[in-house]
Write an enzyme that holds these catalytic residues in place. Sequence first.
Site, PDB file in Angstrom:
ATOM      1  N   LYS A  13     -11.619  -1.010  -2.138  1.00 53.87           N
ATOM      2  CA  LYS A  13     -10.549  -1.598  -1.360  1.00 53.87           C
ATOM      3  C   LYS A  13      -9.921  -0.224  -0.540  1.00 53.87           C
ATOM      4  O   LYS A  13      -9.936   0.854  -1.006  1.00 53.87           O
ATOM      5  CB  LYS A  13      -9.217  -1.938  -2.377  1.00 53.87           C
ATOM      6  CG  LYS A  13      -8.179  -2.466  -1.640  1.00 53.87           C
ATOM      7  CD  LYS A  13      -8.438  -3.924  -1.143  1.00 53.87           C
ATOM      8  CE  LYS A  13      -7.438  -4.006  -0.037  1.00 53.87           C
ATOM      9  NZ  LYS A  13      -7.823  -4.038   1.218  1.00 53.87           N
ATOM     10  N   GLN A  26      -8.103   7.321  -1.596  1.00 51.63           N
ATOM     11  CA  GLN A  26      -7.568   6.060  -1.845  1.00 51.63           C
ATOM     12  C   GLN A  26      -7.855   5.470  -3.320  1.00 51.63           C
ATOM     13  O   GLN A  26      -7.366   4.757  -3.841  1.00 51.63           O
ATOM     14  CB  GLN A  26      -8.593   4.979  -0.900  1.00 51.63           C
ATOM     15  CG  GLN A  26      -8.239   3.512  -0.926  1.00 51.63           C
ATOM     16  CD  GLN A  26      -6.929   3.396   0.379  1.00 51.63           C
ATOM     17  OE1 GLN A  26      -7.036   4.034   1.284  1.00 51.63           O
ATOM     18  NE2 GLN A  26      -5.964   2.669  -0.107  1.00 51.63           N
ATOM     19  N   LYS A  75      -5.130   6.595  -5.036  1.00 54.07           N
ATOM     20  CA  LYS A  75      -3.841   5.789  -4.535  1.00 54.07           C
ATOM     21  C   LYS A  75      -3.664   4.482  -5.356  1.00 54.07           C
ATOM     22  O   LYS A  75      -2.772   3.723  -5.809  1.00 54.07           O
ATOM     23  CB  LYS A  75      -3.738   5.628  -3.271  1.00 54.07           C
ATOM     24  CG  LYS A  75      -2.564   5.095  -2.399  1.00 54.07           C
ATOM     25  CD  LYS A  75      -2.918   4.592  -1.013  1.00 54.07           C
ATOM     26  CE  LYS A  75      -3.394   5.906  -0.147  1.00 54.07           C
ATOM     27  NZ  LYS A  75      -3.281   5.390   1.324  1.00 54.07           N
ATOM     28  N   LYS A  94     -13.224   3.347   2.132  1.00 55.30           N
ATOM     29  CA  LYS A  94     -12.503   3.321   3.520  1.00 55.30           C
ATOM     30  C   LYS A  94     -13.642   3.130   4.450  1.00 55.30           C
ATOM     31  O   LYS A  94     -14.952   3.212   4.154  1.00 55.30           O
ATOM     32  CB  LYS A  94     -12.018   4.786   3.737  1.00 55.30           C
ATOM     33  CG  LYS A  94     -11.060   4.873   4.930  1.00 55.30           C
ATOM     34  CD  LYS A  94      -9.694   4.294   4.215  1.00 55.30           C
ATOM     35  CE  LYS A  94      -8.644   4.375   5.391  1.00 55.30           C
ATOM     36  NZ  LYS A  94      -7.322   4.335   5.031  1.00 55.30           N
ATOM     37  N   ASP A 102      -5.918   0.483   9.263  1.00 51.52           N
ATOM     38  CA  ASP A 102      -5.506   1.867   9.351  1.00 51.52           C
ATOM     39  C   ASP A 102      -5.295   2.170  10.583  1.00 51.52           C
ATOM     40  O   ASP A 102      -5.172   1.283  11.471  1.00 51.52           O
ATOM     41  CB  ASP A 102      -6.631   2.625   8.640  1.00 51.52           C
ATOM     42  CG  ASP A 102      -6.270   4.009   8.346  1.00 51.52           C
ATOM     43  OD1 ASP A 102      -5.231   4.282   7.460  1.00 51.52           O
ATOM     44  OD2 ASP A 102      -6.356   5.039   9.160  1.00 51.52           O
ATOM     45  N   THR A 156       3.888  -0.686   4.313  1.00 53.27           N
ATOM     46  CA  THR A 156       3.385   0.915   3.949  1.00 53.27           C
ATOM     47  C   THR A 156       4.894   1.585   4.351  1.00 53.27           C
ATOM     48  O   THR A 156       5.416   2.525   3.584  1.00 53.27           O
ATOM     49  CB  THR A 156       2.201   1.351   4.715  1.00 53.27           C
ATOM     50  OG1 THR A 156       1.236   0.778   4.666  1.00 53.27           O
ATOM     51  CG2 THR A 156       2.021   2.817   4.693  1.00 53.27           C
ATOM     52  N   ASN A 189       2.242   1.273  13.041  1.00 56.89           N
ATOM     53  CA  ASN A 189       2.564   0.458  11.988  1.00 56.89           C
ATOM     54  C   ASN A 189       3.546   0.984  11.073  1.00 56.89           C
ATOM     55  O   ASN A 189       4.856   0.623  10.627  1.00 56.89           O
ATOM     56  CB  ASN A 189       1.378  -0.264  11.256  1.00 56.89           C
ATOM     57  CG  ASN A 189       1.796  -0.961  10.229  1.00 56.89           C
ATOM     58  OD1 ASN A 189       1.897  -0.498   9.313  1.00 56.89           O
ATOM     59  ND2 ASN A 189       2.089  -2.335  10.326  1.00 56.89           N
ATOM     60  N   SER A 225      -1.477  -5.166  -0.069  1.00 60.05           N
ATOM     61  CA  SER A 225      -3.026  -5.765   0.145  1.00 60.05           C
ATOM     62  C   SER A 225      -3.555  -6.389  -1.156  1.00 60.05           C
ATOM     63  O   SER A 225      -4.189  -7.516  -1.139  1.00 60.05           O
ATOM     64  CB  SER A 225      -4.045  -4.487   0.589  1.00 60.05           C
ATOM     65  OG  SER A 225      -3.776  -4.462   1.791  1.00 60.05           O
TER      66      SER A 225
HETATM   67  P1  NDP Z   1      -1.443   3.101  14.150  1.00 62.18           P
HETATM   68  O1  NDP Z   1      -2.653   2.921  14.482  1.00 62.18           O
HETATM   69  O2  NDP Z   1      -0.454   1.963  13.984  1.00 62.18           O
HETATM   70  O3  NDP Z   1      -0.571   4.269  14.517  1.00 62.18           O
HETATM   71  C1  NDP Z   1      -0.887   5.576  14.536  1.00 62.18           C
HETATM   72  C2  NDP Z   1       0.077   6.590  15.163  1.00 62.18           C
HETATM   73  O4  NDP Z   1      -0.288   7.816  14.926  1.00 62.18           O
HETATM   74  C3  NDP Z   1       0.314   6.454  16.606  1.00 62.18           C
HETATM   75  O5  NDP Z   1       1.696   6.649  17.032  1.00 62.18           O
HETATM   76  C4  NDP Z   1      -0.970   7.485  16.938  1.00 62.18           C
HETATM   77  O6  NDP Z   1      -0.577   7.971  18.518  1.00 62.18           O
HETATM   78  C5  NDP Z   1      -0.440   8.340  16.154  1.00 62.18           C
HETATM   79  N1  NDP Z   1      -1.711   9.259  15.960  1.00 62.18           N
HETATM   80  C6  NDP Z   1      -2.962   9.030  15.596  1.00 62.18           C
HETATM   81  N2  NDP Z   1      -3.871   9.977  15.592  1.00 62.18           N
HETATM   82  C7  NDP Z   1      -2.804  11.051  16.035  1.00 62.18           C
HETATM   83  C8  NDP Z   1      -3.432  12.394  16.226  1.00 62.18           C
HETATM   84  N3  NDP Z   1      -4.705  12.661  16.063  1.00 62.18           N
HETATM   85  N4  NDP Z   1      -2.493  13.101  16.744  1.00 62.18           N
HETATM   86  C9  NDP Z   1      -1.248  12.838  17.034  1.00 62.18           C
HETATM   87  N5  NDP Z   1      -0.780  11.462  16.673  1.00 62.18           N
HETATM   88  C10 NDP Z   1      -1.739  10.444  16.345  1.00 62.18           C
HETATM   89  O7  NDP Z   1      -1.699   3.643  12.402  1.00 62.18           O
HETATM   90  P2  NDP Z   1      -0.907   3.291  11.271  1.00 62.18           P
HETATM   91  O8  NDP Z   1       0.647   3.703  11.572  1.00 62.18           O
HETATM   92  O9  NDP Z   1      -1.535   2.397  10.487  1.00 62.18           O
HETATM   93  O10 NDP Z   1      -1.256   4.657  10.530  1.00 62.18           O
HETATM   94  C11 NDP Z   1      -0.507   6.056  10.478  1.00 62.18           C
HETATM   95  C12 NDP Z   1      -0.913   7.036   9.107  1.00 62.18           C
HETATM   96  O11 NDP Z   1      -0.718   6.164   8.005  1.00 62.18           O
HETATM   97  C13 NDP Z   1      -2.349   7.222   8.962  1.00 62.18           C
HETATM   98  O12 NDP Z   1      -2.575   8.547   8.592  1.00 62.18           O
HETATM   99  C14 NDP Z   1      -2.895   6.122   8.097  1.00 62.18           C
HETATM  100  O13 NDP Z   1      -4.145   6.628   7.278  1.00 62.18           O
HETATM  101  C15 NDP Z   1      -1.711   5.982   7.116  1.00 62.18           C
HETATM  102  N6  NDP Z   1      -1.565   4.807   6.327  1.00 62.18           N
HETATM  103  C16 NDP Z   1      -1.597   3.657   6.798  1.00 62.18           C
HETATM  104  C17 NDP Z   1      -1.450   2.352   6.437  1.00 62.18           C
HETATM  105  C18 NDP Z   1      -1.401   0.767   6.804  1.00 62.18           C
HETATM  106  O14 NDP Z   1      -1.199   0.032   5.977  1.00 62.18           O
HETATM  107  N7  NDP Z   1      -1.744   0.836   8.030  1.00 62.18           N
HETATM  108  C19 NDP Z   1      -1.407   2.362   4.890  1.00 62.18           C
HETATM  109  C20 NDP Z   1      -1.243   3.801   4.118  1.00 62.18           C
HETATM  110  C21 NDP Z   1      -1.524   5.161   4.990  1.00 62.18           C
HETATM  111  P3  NDP Z   1      -1.409   7.609  19.610  1.00 62.18           P
HETATM  112  O15 NDP Z   1      -1.172   6.260  19.852  1.00 62.18           O
HETATM  113  O16 NDP Z   1      -1.309   8.501  20.847  1.00 62.18           O
HETATM  114  O17 NDP Z   1      -2.851   7.651  19.122  1.00 62.18           O
HETATM  115  O1  2IT Z   2      -4.553   4.172   3.684  1.00 64.30           O
HETATM  116  C1  2IT Z   2      -4.208   3.034   3.190  1.00 64.30           C
HETATM  117  O2  2IT Z   2      -3.580   2.914   2.288  1.00 64.30           O
HETATM  118  C2  2IT Z   2      -4.515   1.897   4.001  1.00 64.30           C
HETATM  119  N1  2IT Z   2      -5.014   2.144   5.382  1.00 64.30           N
HETATM  120  C3  2IT Z   2      -4.496   0.453   3.654  1.00 64.30           C
HETATM  121  C4  2IT Z   2      -5.468   0.229   2.751  1.00 64.30           C
HETATM  122  C5  2IT Z   2      -5.222  -1.385   2.436  1.00 64.30           C
HETATM  123  O3  2IT Z   2      -6.411  -1.615   1.788  1.00 64.30           O
HETATM  124  O4  2IT Z   2      -4.411  -2.136   2.749  1.00 64.30           O
END
Ligand code: NDP
Ligand code: 2IT
Length: 449
Positions: free
Chosen positions: A93, A114, A117, A129, A169, A212, A243, A382
């Site tokens: 997952k 993961q 977690k 992943k 992600d 998240t 997100n 999830s």
């Molecule tokens: P999104 O794609 O929705 O948003 C990502 C954000 O981070 C954007 O603002 C993006 O800016 C910025 N970003 C991405 N890469 C970079 C970089 N290399 N340098 C600077 N800014 C960057 O992703 P999420 O919000 O889903 O994910 C954000 C973090 O949270 C990640 O680390 C992800 O692994 C983690 N996460 C997400 C979960 C989920 O459910 N979605 C669950 C647990 C953890 P730009 O648009 O300029 O790229």
């Molecule tokens: O990093 C994470 O925990 C996620 N991007 C969410 C994974 C999931 O299966 O919901």
Amino acid sequence: MSKVIDAVSAFMDQLVAKNPGQPEFIQAVHEVAESVMPIVESTPAYRKAKILERIAEPERVIIFRVPWLDDRGDIQVNRGFRIEMNSAIGPYKGGLRFHPTVNLGLLKFLAFEQVFKNSLTTIMMGGGKGGSDFDPKGKSDNEVMRFCQSFMSELFRHIGPDTDVPAGDIGVGLREIGFLFGQYKRLANRFCGVLTGKGLESGGSFIRLEATGYGTTYFAQEMLATRGESIKGKVAVISGSGNVAQYTAEKVTQLGGKVVTLSDSSGTIVDKDGIDEEKLAWVMDLKNVRRGRISEYCDKFKRAEFRPNQRPWDVKCDIAFPSATQNEIGATDARTLVDNGCVCVAEGANMPTEPDGIDVFVAAKILYGPGKAANAGGVAVSGLEMAQNSQFHQWRRDEVDTRLHGIMRSIHDNCVKYGEENGFVNYVRGANIAGFVKVADAMLAQGVV
Ligand code: NDP
Ligand code: 2IT
């Protein structure tokens, strides 16, 4: 103690030799190895069964070609991946990341994190992943759809509701999951919980979109409560504007905190007046519908300031929520945060703090919640989505939120149980040990597989 240090370095030497060019993976494994080695060394059964060696080796890695046609009719070729890391406590997952920086080592780090977690959530989920070096930025909806369909045309044969369940992600949100699910259903002729983060009308769960960010905020609440503090009246800085950042901002604001920054890869916006509910609604439309850049915030809200190519860590705050990407807080940033009075860091992103930065937070004894504990709310909901799908039933919004809140509390309790030392909670150790023990015991029980 020196026996443990020697064991960590012997283990890491082998890992480094075996995994060249994978610095993030090495970094993630090193942190866990440091936390759990005392337990491994004092548990002969773990050592004999080579639990640590096996846990750092993916059960399976799938790498595939993803060809697709862009809007001009030209052929584009990307690379697709799925890392099936560990299935000891449940089906693989974990999310899918679409970003140009995606490669094997990056996804192995994310899959490795993961595993622990997911174990912390108490739900039956193994770790995985996947993703691609495809960049959804600047692509039309049709291009994103054609890419997702091609990606799923190969991935579908490897996944299933009891086998491997991807989600979103970075770069993979509601739109992408919708296209991926549509193609899976067409190929497999099955409507099932094979992906999570689906839209509500496609069998998704209430609160998954928010999970998240909400969960990370609930975790920060729990950490603050150990010192008789709360989010009310606190100033928060958030990195990212995707997100996780958006729903962290929403929950912090609901709880009476003031959010003063958001960012993206081009820079940071600072709004000292606070990014209130109305401004956040505008940001959500900007990012999720118009797919614009965060700098545009300052065209709309004139009192805010845009700092090109900067991160938010030098903005004075009580709480920091890194919510963009890995290794975005170095030792200097960590020092700046602590010196400016930051008392709590809750990681929405995965591994956003470099090892030297973590050392600064732990030495300063601030409340530091590492990603694998603090951001586990996303994958936890999830897991709840999988449970709902298997019953062909949708739970109410308040019901899912209550469960999420309960899960974040129990993760916090577990971190305290395993991480408390002389009245100080080391959440890094707590999360790593609590996550590890359950997986290790399941692996022991299942023999050499
Ligand atoms: P999104 O794609 O929705 O948003 C990502 C954000 O981070 C954007 O603002 C993006 O800016 C910025 N970003 C991405 N890469 C970079 C970089 N290399 N340098 C600077 N800014 C960057 O992703 P999420 O919000 O889903 O994910 C954000 C973090 O949270 C990640 O680390 C992800 O692994 C983690 N996460 C997400 C979960 C989920 O459910 N979605 C669950 C647990 C953890 P730009 O648009 O300029 O790229
Ligand atoms: O990093 C994470 O925990 C996620 N991007 C969410 C994974 C999931 O299966 O919901």
